[in-house]
Enzyme design. Structure first.
Site, PDB file in Angstrom:
ATOM      1  N   GLY A 153       0.842  -1.206   0.000  1.00 16.06           N
ATOM      2  CA  GLY A 153       0.000   0.000   0.000  1.00 16.06           C
ATOM      3  C   GLY A 153       0.872   1.249   0.000  1.00 16.06           C
ATOM      4  N   GLY A 154       1.961   1.185   0.765  1.00 17.79           N
ATOM      5  CA  GLY A 154       2.894   2.319   0.799  1.00 17.79           C
ATOM      6  C   GLY A 154       3.473   2.566  -0.578  1.00 17.79           C
ATOM      7  N   TRP A 212       2.225   1.799  -3.377  1.00 23.00           N
ATOM      8  CA  TRP A 212       1.191   2.289  -4.290  1.00 23.00           C
ATOM      9  C   TRP A 212       1.113   3.809  -4.227  1.00 23.00           C
ATOM     10  CZ3 TRP A 212      -3.310   5.146  -3.638  1.00 23.00           C
ATOM     11  CH2 TRP A 212      -4.157   5.190  -4.737  1.00 23.00           C
ATOM     12  N   HIS A 213       1.327   4.371  -3.028  1.00 22.70           N
ATOM     13  CA  HIS A 213       1.185   5.819  -2.862  1.00 22.70           C
ATOM     14  C   HIS A 213       2.274   6.602  -3.579  1.00 22.70           C
ATOM     15  CE1 HIS A 213      -1.739   4.839   0.239  1.00 22.70           C
ATOM     16  NE2 HIS A 213      -2.172   6.055   0.085  1.00 22.70           N
ATOM     17  N   GLY A 214       3.415   5.990  -3.786  1.00 21.65           N
ATOM     18  CA  GLY A 214       4.450   6.737  -4.485  1.00 21.65           C
ATOM     19  C   GLY A 214       5.669   5.862  -4.663  1.00 21.65           C
TER      20      GLY A 214
END
Lengths: 631, 438
Positions: A414-415, A417-419
């Site tokens: 998820g991390g 995915w954010h950048g």
């Protein structure tokens, strides 16, 4: 002619953003034609009209995307076509072929995402690891130039298409749902195209799952009077959040502190960090509130994306309330396939190993990370085999272990995915670890909790005393605060005090504050500087975090707090107001939302106008001048 | 609700807002505050982008200039072999003249760098904190004229620089600078100032044995170089004679009672460039510093160039030309005072960069920046000192916005990012060496 080209041509400097006047002009025109298509008696509106509506909105969405991203529209069209075809292929095949199609779809979709979003990141990683000097090469630009390195497009840079992370996840959810038989493949590619590109949620979510959205395509337009009021409310609410709580706070305080933490004292840094927590929320949730409102006006219902996340009492709950559509996506398509709390399999071991390898490469502590990791993994494997051998029922401890390992992986991904940079991976990792610690904490008795907390606090205080490093000071103070709370609760437990309404309320407030503080500190790693190249973005993100910690833990300087609060009174007032509104009880919020929605239409027109005038005051507010308090 | 009704609702809202545009004249006083609302012309204007092309050209122009600088930086430029002839003492001032003729004394000294140390002091406000801009000036001068070491740093470094990060230990324990010896700052709040004016050359002094921690003091400052080029282990300590010190590698061990004015890593020959940032300072502080102390340092240390980079802190809080005028008058007094203390040194004044703020929803240059820049240049020429206009070099009004967009400057509209500071620092040193014009 110029006027027409402004309206229809792509201009990288003026994308269609919900907060701009131009967007609302665009939307008014779109809606006028939309109303025309659906004009006539409700009962008389045929399937054909509905179909026309869908096709119309799809073209509008494509235009919207073109205005925002230019020729990247082709990527959107390509994934639309490929997943539509693949889903059809899946429907009529036997299991093995089905699997092949699913894999192909995932390879294409994730491949595109990896190429556009992570090319720099992987190139940098490889260069760092092996000392090579690879550079990214934009193959699409190469093809666009007619197989030439020079021409209209630059081959040396890869630009990230707007919203690609969102729509790629949407098409994956569609193909996966078709594969699992949860939905039937969409017959008409135009309908599918509409689902993928529906403009309100195209660039920043919510991520809509096929099974929730596609059935809506075949339903006639329906908007109750109350739903209309709610939709208007969401739009205004979103605009206010975005412009007042996000942009205003950012411009007047947060950005300048994050840009140059050393110019500010520890207190100012801490305040800016908390304000940033509010800003991130207001920015993102404000945008999706507007998206939900706009979609609703057109008769489409998008899922809720934020449910007052800072009301959460633990990190796990936070992730159920924050960016809910992503959380649900990751749960359905990553956490559960990994085994959820039912099992750990190849996927779990594989991804954990990847994470361990990457962390070792990142820190250079190969032995210190890989050896304990290998011991831990072997331990887990053996323990799991022994327990499973003894009983076929999954024990609670097993569930705890499985869910912790799998949710850790989910958090790190998820991390990412954010950048595409290390700081986001670190951010995901910290969140994962926080969640695990909290889960274990909740399973622990009061004696152990108090003992562990005392040991931890004492250890950190000793570390702080001996090293005198700001980071340890910060942790020591934090631990001491948690220790005080734990001690009070522990004494209450020893005195066999019973829970009543009052103690429960205090407990809840304490849990909320602790969770908010934890999440706020993870935000140290959440900020990226988008206008820098990835290598220096990493360096800047890291040095910002380091400097902020140094200031918060070192140069605290309480003497200047009153001056700061006075000079920044408007910023402080907005932050406090934002937090109070955020923490209002849910039924209060529902009540005032309904009160707004039910207001007579003429009154609503006036209310909307007043709200817009107020918001406009913040758009045009003069900037807080620069003031130094610390020398 | 039927779609046409929704449309009607929208139309009503738009009509009301448009009516407001017609009725309200832009700004109205309401309940003690000013309420703003755009006129219809402004709304229409906001959707047009007629000026964008021009702005883009400007950006390209600036960026191109910046690129040229980058090339200059890497190219092997010929070192001026002979210093230019010294000009007669009084010069007839012409507003278009090249003010570098006032740097003759500095140019002349560059021929001595083989035998002795030539010192350049860079005083400035927060724009030069963390060794920004100074670093590039130092790098270039040292590359061409020799010299090593980052120069002066305070005993207790509150802000780590790009080149050196300091760790302070007192009685064997690491402490934060705030918990170290009491610091007095000529540019700080009243409580941090001292009456006798003995701040030393950096405008800040640390008094040992007067600290918050009681007992005998034994201070160790470890200065960790942050880049290879900053690694240099020869020290010079500026302190009272009652302070004893030993140096070892990147560590300085101090004991005794008294004032410490600065620790310096420096070679005996070549150019030493000292970064002396004074946060929040208008530059009106030199006259508060003891003239004998300054004059002694300037003479003994062979200070040949003093760069004063101030003015930016006057901008955000003053909108009256008269105030700016009186501030520049104050700065003139400072320049004269420094000239008296350092009669042998050339002085270069660097004016404020372009500074922008958000007003009425638009980013715009503070109205007083160009005015101040003009006044400062005039003042400099009249005082026979050199002047570098950072504002003009950046591209004039509104250039800060383009710098921000290019990722060269921060969101506060005032401070450069590291890469921006690098460009600016390079520009200043190239200009001093006669390679670009301003």
């Amino acid at each position: 002619m110029d006027f027409l080209s402004h309206i229809f041509a792509f201009d990288a400097d003026s994308p269609l953003l919900f907060t701009q006047f131009y967007f609302w002009g665009f939307f008014a025109l779109v809606f006028a034609l939309f109303a025309l298509i659906l004009s006539g008696q409700q009962s008389a509106i045929s399937n054909q009209r509905m179909h026309l509506r869908n096709v119309y909105l799809m073209f509008v969405s494509w235009f919207f995307y073109y205005k925002t991203s230019g020729l990247f529209l082709l990527i959107l069209l390509f994934v639309t076509l490929s997943d539509w075809l693949i889903a059809r292929g899946i429907k009529n095949s036997e299991l093995r072929i089905k699997k092949f199609w699913l894999c192909l779809s995932i390879i294409i979709d994730l491949g595109l995402l990896a190429y556009f979003k992570y090319a720099y990141f992987f190139t940098n990683m490889i260069n760092d690891l092996f000392g090579t000097g690879f550079r990214v090469f934009d193959v699409f630009a190469y093809v666009g130039n007619g197989f030439a390195e020079t021409g209209r497009f630059s081959v040396d840079t890869i630009v990230l298409p707007v919203g690609i992370s969102f729509y790629i996840f949407q098409v994956i959810s569609y193909t996966a749902d078709v594969y699992r038989g949860r939905i039937q493949p969409v017959r008409n590619i135009l309908d599918f195209g509409f689902y993928v590109s529906f403009f309100p949620q195209l660039v920043a979510g919510p991520i809509v799952r096929a099974e929730e959205f596609i059935p809506q395509l075949y339903k006639p337009y329906h908007l109750s009077r109350r739903a209309f009021g709610i939709a208007v409310f969401w739009i205004l609410n979103g605009l206010a959040k975005k412009i007042i709580m996000s942009d205003y706070l950012a411009v007047n305080l947060i950005d300048r502190v994050f840009d140059n933490p050393l110019l500010f004292s520890g207190f100012e840094n801490l305040f800016a960090l908390f304000a940033y927590s509010l800003q991130v929320y207001a920015d993102f949730s404000g945008y999706t509130d507007i998206a939900i409102g706009i979609a609703m006006l057109m008769g489409f219902y998008l899922p809720m994306n934020f449910n007052s996340p800072y009301k959460s009492q633990n990190p796990q709950e936070f992730w159920r309330r924050w960016h809910m559509s992503l959380g649900r996506w990751l749960k359905t398509y990553l956490y559960i396939p990994l085994g959820g709390n039912r099992k750990i399999g190849f996927g779990t071991y594989f991804w954990l190993s990847v994470i361990a390898l990457v962390s070792a490469a990142l820190t250079g502590w190969w032995i210190w990370i890989l050896v304990p990791f290998a011991v831990f993994m072997v331990g887990v494997f053996v323990w799991d085999k022994i327990i499973s051998h003894r009983s076929s029922v999954i024990s609670n401890q097993q569930k705890l272990l499985y869910s912790n390992l799998n949710s850790f992986i989910t958090q790190v991904m998820g991390g990412l995915w954010h950048g595409a940079s290390w700081n986001f991976i670190i951010w995901g990792g910290i969140n994962g670890i926080g969640m695990i610690i909290n889960k274990i904490w909740r399973e622990t008795g009061w004696h152990l909790r108090f003992g562990a907390m005392t040991l931890l606090t004492a250890g950190l205080c000793v570390l702080d005393y001996t090293t005198n490093l700001p980071a340890w000071r910060l942790f020591a103070v934090w631990a001491a605060i948690v220790w005080i709370g734990t001690a009070i609760r522990y004494i209450y437990f020893l005195c066999e005090g019973a829970d009543n309404k009052f103690t429960k309320a205090i407990g809840t407030a304490w849990a909320i504050l602790q969770t908010f503080t934890f999440i706020t500190f993870t935000r140290l790693f959440f900020r990226s500087s988008s206008n820098l190249d990835p290598a220096s973005a990493n360096e800047v993100a890291w040095s910002t975090a380091k400097n902020m910690v140094n200031q918060i833990g070192g140069a605290w300087n309480s003497a200047i707090i009153p001056d700061f609060l006075w000079e920044y009174r408007w910023v402080v007032a907005m932050f406090v107001a934002g937090m109070i509104i955020h923490w209002l009880p849910t039924n209060w919020k529902r009540r005032y939302r309904l009160w707004f929605a039910k207001m007579p239409l003429w009154l609503m027109v006036i209310a909307v106008c007043i709200a817009i005038v107020v918001i406009y005051q913040f758009v045009t507010a003069d900037m807080q001048p620069f003031i130094y308090f610390q020398f | 609700m039927r779609p046409y009704k929704v449309l009607l609702f929208f139309a009503c809202v738009l009509a009301c807002l448009a009516a407001l545009c017609l009725v309200l004249p832009g700004r109205v006083a309401f309940a003690g505050t000013e309420v703003r609302w755009p006129t219809l012309a402004e709304v229409m204007g906001s959707t047009e982008h007629g000026t964008e092309g021009i702005e883009l050209l400007d950006t390209l122009d600036t960026l191109e200039r910046l690129d040229t600088l980058e090339t200059l930086e890497t190219a092997d430029t010929v070192v001026p072999e002979k210093p230019k002839p010294v000009v007669p003492p009084k010069v007839v001032v012409d507003s278009t003249m090249d003010s570098r003729i006032f740097l003759q004394s500095f140019y002349a000294s560059l021929s001595q760098t083989g035998e002795r140390r030539v010192r350049v002091l860079h005083y400035g406000d927060s724009q030069i904190e963390e060794d920004r801009m100074t670093m590039q000036i130092r790098e270039t001068l040292q590359k061409r004229y020799g010299g090593q070491g980052v120069g002066l740093m305070p005993l207790a470094q509150t802000i780590p620089t790009r080149t050196t990060r300091q760790e302070l230990q007192m009685n064997g324990k690491i402490i934060t600078p705030q918990n170290g010896p009491k610091r007095y700052l000529v540019y700080g709040p009243k409580r941090d100032q001292r009456k006798d004016g003995l701040y030393g050359v950096m405008g800040q002094v640390a008094i040992m044995a007067d600290s918050l921690v009681s007992g005998s003091e034994d201070i160790i400052a470890v200065c960790k170089p942050q880049m290879e080029s900053a690694h240099y282990e020869r020290w010079k300590i500026f302190a009272d004679s009652t302070i004893y010190y030993e140096t070892n590698g990147d560590t300085v061990h101090l004991s005794g009672k008294g004032a410490v004015y600065g620790l310096s890593q420096e070679s005996d020959t070549g150019v030493i460039v000292d970064n002396i940032p004074m946060r929040g300072c208008l530059g009106l502080v030199f006259t508060k510093m003891d003239s004998t102390q300054l004059a002694t340092f300037y003479a003994e240390e062979n200070v040949k160039l003093i760069i004063m980079q101030f003015g930016g802190n006057a901008i955000p809080f003053n909108e009256q030309p008269s105030t700016i005028k009186s501030i520049v008058k104050g700065l003139r007094d400072q320049v004269r005072y420094v000239q008296r203390c350092a009669p042998e040194a050339s002085i270069l004044f660097i004016g404020p960069s372009d500074m922008i703020r958000k007003k009425d929803g638009e980013w715009q240059t503070y109205p007083m920046v160009p005015y101040m820049d003009k006044l400062l240049r005039k003042m400099a020429l009249e005082e026979n000192i050199a002047y570098f206009s950072l504002y003009n070099w950046m591209g004039g009004s509104g250039s800060m916005l383009r710098w921000q967009e290019a990722g060269l400057a921060g969101s506060d509209g005032v401070h450069f990012y590291r890469n921006g500071a690098k460009k600016a620092g390079n520009a200043v040193v190239e200009w001093i060496l006669g390679e670009i014009k301003n």
